[in-house]
Structures are given as structure tokens and as C-alpha cells.
Scaffold this active site. Structure first.
Site, PDB file in Angstrom:
ATOM      1  N   CYS A 296       2.069   2.217   3.417  1.00  0.00           N
ATOM      2  CA  CYS A 296       2.539   1.113   4.250  1.00  0.00           C
ATOM      3  C   CYS A 296       4.031   1.188   4.514  1.00  0.00           C
ATOM      4  O   CYS A 296       4.805   1.493   3.609  1.00  0.00           O
ATOM      5  CB  CYS A 296       2.300  -0.220   3.547  1.00  0.00           C
ATOM      6  SG  CYS A 296       0.607  -0.522   3.168  1.00  0.00           S
TER       7      CYS A 296
ATOM      8  N   ARG B  49      -5.047  -4.157  14.091  1.00  0.00           N
ATOM      9  CA  ARG B  49      -4.542  -4.670  12.827  1.00  0.00           C
ATOM     10  C   ARG B  49      -3.039  -4.899  12.884  1.00  0.00           C
ATOM     11  O   ARG B  49      -2.510  -5.785  12.243  1.00  0.00           O
ATOM     12  CB  ARG B  49      -4.882  -3.666  11.718  1.00  0.00           C
ATOM     13  CG  ARG B  49      -4.419  -4.075  10.344  1.00  0.00           C
ATOM     14  CD  ARG B  49      -4.800  -3.028   9.324  1.00  0.00           C
ATOM     15  NE  ARG B  49      -3.980  -3.176   8.136  1.00  0.00           N
ATOM     16  CZ  ARG B  49      -4.329  -3.858   7.061  1.00  0.00           C
ATOM     17  NH1 ARG B  49      -5.500  -4.413   7.003  1.00  0.00           N
ATOM     18  NH2 ARG B  49      -3.518  -3.965   6.036  1.00  0.00           N
TER      19      ARG B  49
ATOM     20  N   GLY C 208       0.829  -1.213   0.000  1.00  0.00           N
ATOM     21  CA  GLY C 208       0.000   0.000   0.000  1.00  0.00           C
ATOM     22  C   GLY C 208       0.857   1.254   0.000  1.00  0.00           C
ATOM     23  O   GLY C 208       2.010   1.240   0.453  1.00  0.00           O
TER      24      GLY C 208
ATOM     25  N   GLY D 183      -1.462  -0.679  -3.552  1.00  0.00           N
ATOM     26  CA  GLY D 183      -0.481  -0.487  -4.617  1.00  0.00           C
ATOM     27  C   GLY D 183      -1.076  -0.093  -5.956  1.00  0.00           C
ATOM     28  O   GLY D 183      -0.371  -0.068  -6.967  1.00  0.00           O
TER      29      GLY D 183
HETATM   30  P1  XMP Z   1      -3.199   1.880  -1.304  1.00  0.00           P
HETATM   31  O1  XMP Z   1      -1.917   1.651  -2.047  1.00  0.00           O
HETATM   32  O2  XMP Z   1      -4.382   1.651  -2.142  1.00  0.00           O
HETATM   33  O3  XMP Z   1      -3.202   0.768  -0.149  1.00  0.00           O
HETATM   34  O4  XMP Z   1      -3.203   3.205  -0.632  1.00  0.00           O
HETATM   35  C1  XMP Z   1      -4.294   0.560   0.682  1.00  0.00           C
HETATM   36  C2  XMP Z   1      -4.078  -0.671   1.531  1.00  0.00           C
HETATM   37  O5  XMP Z   1      -2.949  -0.516   2.383  1.00  0.00           O
HETATM   38  C3  XMP Z   1      -3.134  -1.312   3.557  1.00  0.00           C
HETATM   39  N1  XMP Z   1      -2.887  -0.444   4.694  1.00  0.00           N
HETATM   40  C4  XMP Z   1      -1.745  -0.420   5.378  1.00  0.00           C
HETATM   41  N2  XMP Z   1      -0.651  -1.204   5.286  1.00  0.00           N
HETATM   42  N3  XMP Z   1       0.346   0.018   7.043  1.00  0.00           N
HETATM   43  C5  XMP Z   1       0.411  -0.986   6.138  1.00  0.00           C
HETATM   44  O6  XMP Z   1       1.420  -1.683   6.061  1.00  0.00           O
HETATM   45  C6  XMP Z   1      -0.735   0.837   7.206  1.00  0.00           C
HETATM   46  O7  XMP Z   1      -0.749   1.740   8.038  1.00  0.00           O
HETATM   47  C7  XMP Z   1      -1.845   0.583   6.338  1.00  0.00           C
HETATM   48  N4  XMP Z   1      -3.070   1.152   6.233  1.00  0.00           N
HETATM   49  C8  XMP Z   1      -3.686   0.488   5.214  1.00  0.00           C
HETATM   50  C9  XMP Z   1      -4.541  -1.848   3.531  1.00  0.00           C
HETATM   51  O8  XMP Z   1      -4.466  -3.192   3.142  1.00  0.00           O
HETATM   52  C10 XMP Z   1      -5.208  -0.962   2.496  1.00  0.00           C
HETATM   53  O9  XMP Z   1      -6.310  -1.566   1.871  1.00  0.00           O
END
Ligand code: XMP
Length: 497
Positions: free
Chosen positions: A316, A412, A313, A351
Site C-alpha cells: 500500500c 477501489r 498493507g 500488515g
Molecule cells: P498485506 O499486508 O497482507 O495487505 O499484503 C493486504 C491488504 O492491502 C490492501 N490493499 C491495498 N492497499 N493499495 C493500498 O493502499 C493497494 O494497491 C492495495 N491492494 C491491496 C487490501 O486491504 C489488502 O487486503
């Protein structure tokens, strides 16, 4: 020429979407012939393979309603109290496409100053003046910018400047009927009013009607067996999440995500078992996973779909903090190969930053894509816009960021009992992207063009051709990636539509 996915993804590298590129194939059908109908879970069909992520800067009721209107589905976040989340599900399920269900309302005795305040914080188009200053009470008039321009005393009551005689439509009329009334009467704002007591229920904006008419068709909305739109929600795996789940089910939730950055755990197995026993009709999505083994474990525990992605993400930092994860293209392909055999659809989560990434995710075996940053900054995402360096922006943050965890999203990322907070995400800002009602139809049109270039007219065909090696692909060098993007210009117009 090129490689099959099987060959490419077994070379020992972890590839992400930008690392790989498909070869085009012969085209013998029109873009419009591409059908993206898909499965969200074993049992739920969607016409549009797009999901909004359960993040507190992405999905609350407006986003969930819009995603369902577009044929996708939104998952309401759980960085809130259980009853607040259940209320967001109920609110989303009661919304109708195109109509605003919570228009800004004022008391007749409120001053113009209150509107000035609102203008500064989030912008202002119009306010409805009602007997008790809320939706659901008798409509008395409307205030728009035109009523306010030349009033020197900003403590003037709105009842003195409002327009009392307004064209309205009967509450409950369809979007087509309301649109016709709006067009016939040449009005910018059309309140929908109960014929019994004159109370205002919804509002239709001329600009929304224009947008819907100008965009590619929305397609059919995602509807559940109750005739209402499909709405999803996320929960954790703590004991207290069982009560949260019960409230969500009572609110009519259609699918639930067990939300974890590393889903292959005893906690998810237990919660999956509990949820399937307590609510056999409910579809439960488990994850996140990135390997075949993780996928097998959750499939054997009864998952109805798997969410794939770890550290891919945009916000992330899991891969940096914990040293685990996988390039998203590899993760999607590997998990899809296993899940397909068991008839379990997979969700490529994170991603995604352009339509090409969606094409790649779907072609590599995903049944749907889940997006955070791509949808953050739209009108339907939670939070107010603000101006910074002349740009209109909205906040977007990871659910593992310190800021989000401070509000409670730590389950989470912390497992069950840890008290020490280690961030696995960051918070930032994204640009204003307008409405998802425009963004997604254009994006889906681009995805269909991608499918046409690949010579596949459905998801099933894409998955089959990927597996059989008909679809050929290869890795791109760094220079090839630069060449594949815009380059060599001093500046260019970033607007795509
Ligand atoms: P995108 O790339 O679409 O990703 O912005 C969204 C997804 O990222 C995950 N997510 C996180 N992963 N730390 C992480 O490692 C975080 O703080 C976090 N917040 C969200 C989640 O799966 C989301 O759908």
C-alpha cells in the site's frame, strides 16, 4: 506493570503491530486447549480466524477452496468480468480438500514438446492423457517425467510414451478412501475416475497426502448451509456491481465484501442498503475503516462485519499518497472497541507478516485477520512461479497499483467517476512459500502458543482481558524491536518448518 490497551492507545500515537508488545501471563492450560473459533460476520462462524484477501495475485478458486478447507475463508477478487468472478466462486465451491480438480490434461496426439513448454513456464509433475484432452473425458493414460527422460525426438506423440495401465479410484470417494488406495498401491498419482464412462474427474498427488498427514490437523472445513465450502467475494459500489452481486449470489457466494480503501462513504451506505434489501440472507462486510466514527457510520448502515486497515498493507502507498490512514494496531483496537458494543466482528486487514502479528491483531479485538502478502507466493495463489537470482518467486501486486488498475480494479481507489489514475499501491514479487495447507496449520499452531503465553484460551477471553486491562502491553523502542528480532548473526536459516 505495563499499560492496559485503553491507556496505551490513548497517548496520541499511531502504533503498528511491531511497535507494541504484550506481557506474558500465567499459563494453566495446554496449547491444544486454545480454541480460535470466531465470527467472520454477525452470522458466520469460522474455526480458523484467517481470510485471504480479494486481490488478483492472492485469491481465486484454489486459494478460496484451500482457505475454507482449513476452516477459514477466501474472498475472490473482482478484477475480472462479473461472470468470470461468479465462475471462480462456483469452481471454488465444487473443490474438495486435497484433490486437484483441474489436472493438466493432454490429447494422445499432443507432442512431448508441449510438456517441455509447460515445464519451462510453471513446472511439471504429470499429465493425464484423455480422449478429448480435458478433464471430464475418458482417461487413456498418464505421462510423468520418467516417461520423458530419454526420448530424443521431442515431437513424439504422448500416446507412444504414456503409461496406459494406471491405478485409479472411483470418482467421489473420500480423501481417506483415496489415500488408502494410493498407499496400498504405492503410486505417486491417483486419478479419480467415473465408474460409468471412465472419465477422469480429479487427481490426488502422493506429495499432497504426505503434506496433509505431516502437518498439524487441518481441523474442520468451513461449510455453508448448502453443505458446500464457504466462499466469499468482493465487489465495488458502482451501479454495475449490482448485477455482479446478483451473479455471485446465484453462484452461491456466502459473504460479500464491499471493497474500498476508504469505506465511510455515501457509496457504501447506498450499496449496503441495496444488498441487504435485495439479498436479506447475505452477509455484507463493509470497509475499510480505521476510526471509531467511520465504524459507527457503517454499522448504522447495516454492516455485518467491518474490515479495518488503511495503508497498512505491504503493497500500500495510500498513507503516502493521500496522507490518511492509521497504524494498524491502533486502528484495530479503536474500531474493535466500538464494533464490539454492536456485536459486529472486525477483520484486521493488512500488515500481517508473521504469527505474532496475528496474535496481536486478535488480542487487540479483531475476530479474524485478512492477509495478502502472507499468502501470496503459495501454490494456491494465482500466477506462475518464475526463477530470479536462483530464487523461486511469484508476483504480488496491490489492487491500487497501476498494473492492477490497468486491468480494471480502479473502483477501489478512484471513487466513482475519476478518469485520472493515481496509484495507491505497488507491484512486486514474493518468495515461494509452498502450500497454504501447510503454512496455515503451522501458523495457527504458533498463534495458539501466543495465546497460551498470554494466558487466554479463546478469542472471547482475549477480547475480554484486553478490554478489562488484564492484558498488559507497552510500546517498544526501535532498539527493543531490533532486539526482539533475529540479530547479531552473519546469516541464519530462515525456514521455519
Ligand atoms: P498485506 O499486508 O497482507 O495487505 O499484503 C493486504 C491488504 O492491502 C490492501 N490493499 C491495498 N492497499 N493499495 C493500498 O493502499 C493497494 O494497491 C492495495 N491492494 C491491496 C487490501 O486491504 C489488502 O487486503
Amino acid at each position: 506493570d505495563g499499560f492496559s490497551a485503553h491507556e496505551l492507545f490513548n497517548k496520541g500515537y499511531s502504533y503498528t503491530y511491531d511497535d507494541v508488545i504484550f506481557h506474558p501471563n500465567h499459563i494453566d492450560f495446554a496449547t491444544e486447549a486454545v480454541d480460535l473459533t470466531t465470527y467472520l460476520t454477525r452470522n458466520i462462524v469460522l474455526r480458523t480466524p484467517c481470510l485471504s484477501s480479494p486481490m488478483d495475485t492472492v485469491t481465486e478458486s484454489s486459494m478460496a477452496a484451500a482457505m475454507a478447507a482449513l476452516g477459514g475463508i477466501g474472498f475472490i477478487h473482482y478484477n475480472n468480468l462479473p461472470h468470470e468472478q461468479a465462475d471462480l466462486v462456483k469452481k471454488a465451491k465444487s473443490q474438495r480438500v486435497g484433490f486437484v480438480r483441474d489436472p493438466f490434461c493432454l490429447l494422445p496426439t499432443d507432442s512431448i514438446h508441449k510438456i517441455d513448454d509447460l515445464k519451462e513456464r510453471q513446472g511439471f509433475l504429470c499429465a493425464l492423457v484423455t480422449e478429448s484432452g480435458t478433464v471430464g473425458s475418458k482417461l487413456l493414460g498418464i505421462v510423468t517425467n520418467r516417461d520423458l527422460d530419454f526420448v530424443a525426438d521431442r515431437y513424439t506423440q504422448v500416446s507412444e510414451v504414456m503409461t496406459p495401465d494406471i491405478v485409479t479410484a472411483p470418482a467421489g470417494c473420500s480423501l481417506e478412501e483415496a489415500t488408502q488406495i494410493l498407499i496400498d498401491n504405492k503410486v505417486k498419482y491417483l486419478p479419480l475416475v467415473s465408474e460409468n464412462d471412465g472419465s477422469v474427474m480429479e487427481l490426488l498427488f502422493r506429495d499432497d497426502v504426505k503434506r496433509i498427514k505431516q502437518s498439524p490437523p487441518l481441523g474442520s472445513p468451513s461449510l455453508g448451509p448448502d453443505g458446500k465450502i464457504l466462499v466469499g467475494a468482493a465487489i465495488g459500489t458502482r451501479e454495475s456491481d449490482k448485477e455482479r452481486l446478483r451473479l455471485l449470489v446465484d453462484a452461491g457466494v456466502n459473504a460479500v465484501i464491499l471493497d474500498s480503501s476508504q469505506g465511510d462513504s455515501i457509496y457504501q451506505r447506498d450499496m449496503l442498503g441495496y444488498a441487504k434489501r435485495a439479498f436479506p440472507q447475505l452477509d455484507v462486510i463493509a470497509g475499510n475503516v480505521v476510526t471509531a466514527n467511520q465504524a459507527r457510520n457503517l454499522i448504522s448502515a447495516g454492516a455485518d462485519a467491518l474490515r479495518v486497515g488503511m495503508g497498512s498493507g505491504s503493497i500500500c502507498t495510500t498513507q503516502e499518497v493521500c496522507a490518511v490512514g492509521r497504524g494498524q494496531a491502533t486502528a484495530v483496537y479503536k474500531v474493535a472497541s466500538v464494533a464490539k458494543e454492536s456485536g459486529v466482528p472486525i477483520i484486521a486487514d493488512g500488515g500481517i507478516s508473521n504469527s505474532g502479528h496475528i496474535v496481536k491483531a486478535l488480542a487487540l479485538g479483531a475476530s479474524t485477520v485478512m492477509m495478502g502478502s502472507f499468502l501470496a507466493g503459495t501454490e494456491e495463489s494465482p500466477g506462475d512461479y518464475f526463477i530470479q537470482d536462483g530464487k523461486r518467486l511469484k508476483k504480488y501486486r496491490g489492487m491500487g497499483s497501476l498494473e492492477a488498475m490497468a486491468k480494471g480494479s480502479d473502483t477501489r481507489y478512484l471513487g466513482d467517476k475519476s478518469k485520472l489514475k493515481i496509484a495507491q499501491g505497488v507491484s512486486g514479487v514474493v518468495a515461494d512459500k509452498g502450500s497454504v495447507l501447510r503454512l496455515i496449520p503451522y501458523t495457527m499452531h504458533a498463534v495458539k502458543q501466543g495465546f497460551q503465553d498470554l494466558g487466554v484460551s479463546s478469542l472471547q477471553a482475549a477480547h475480554n482481558n484486553c478490554k478489562s486491562g488484564v492484558l498488559r502491553l507497552e510500546a517498544r523502542t526501535g532498539a527493543a524491536q531490533v532486539e526482539g528480532g533475529v540479530h547479531g548473526l552473519v546469516s541464519y536459516e530462515k525456514k521455519r518448518f
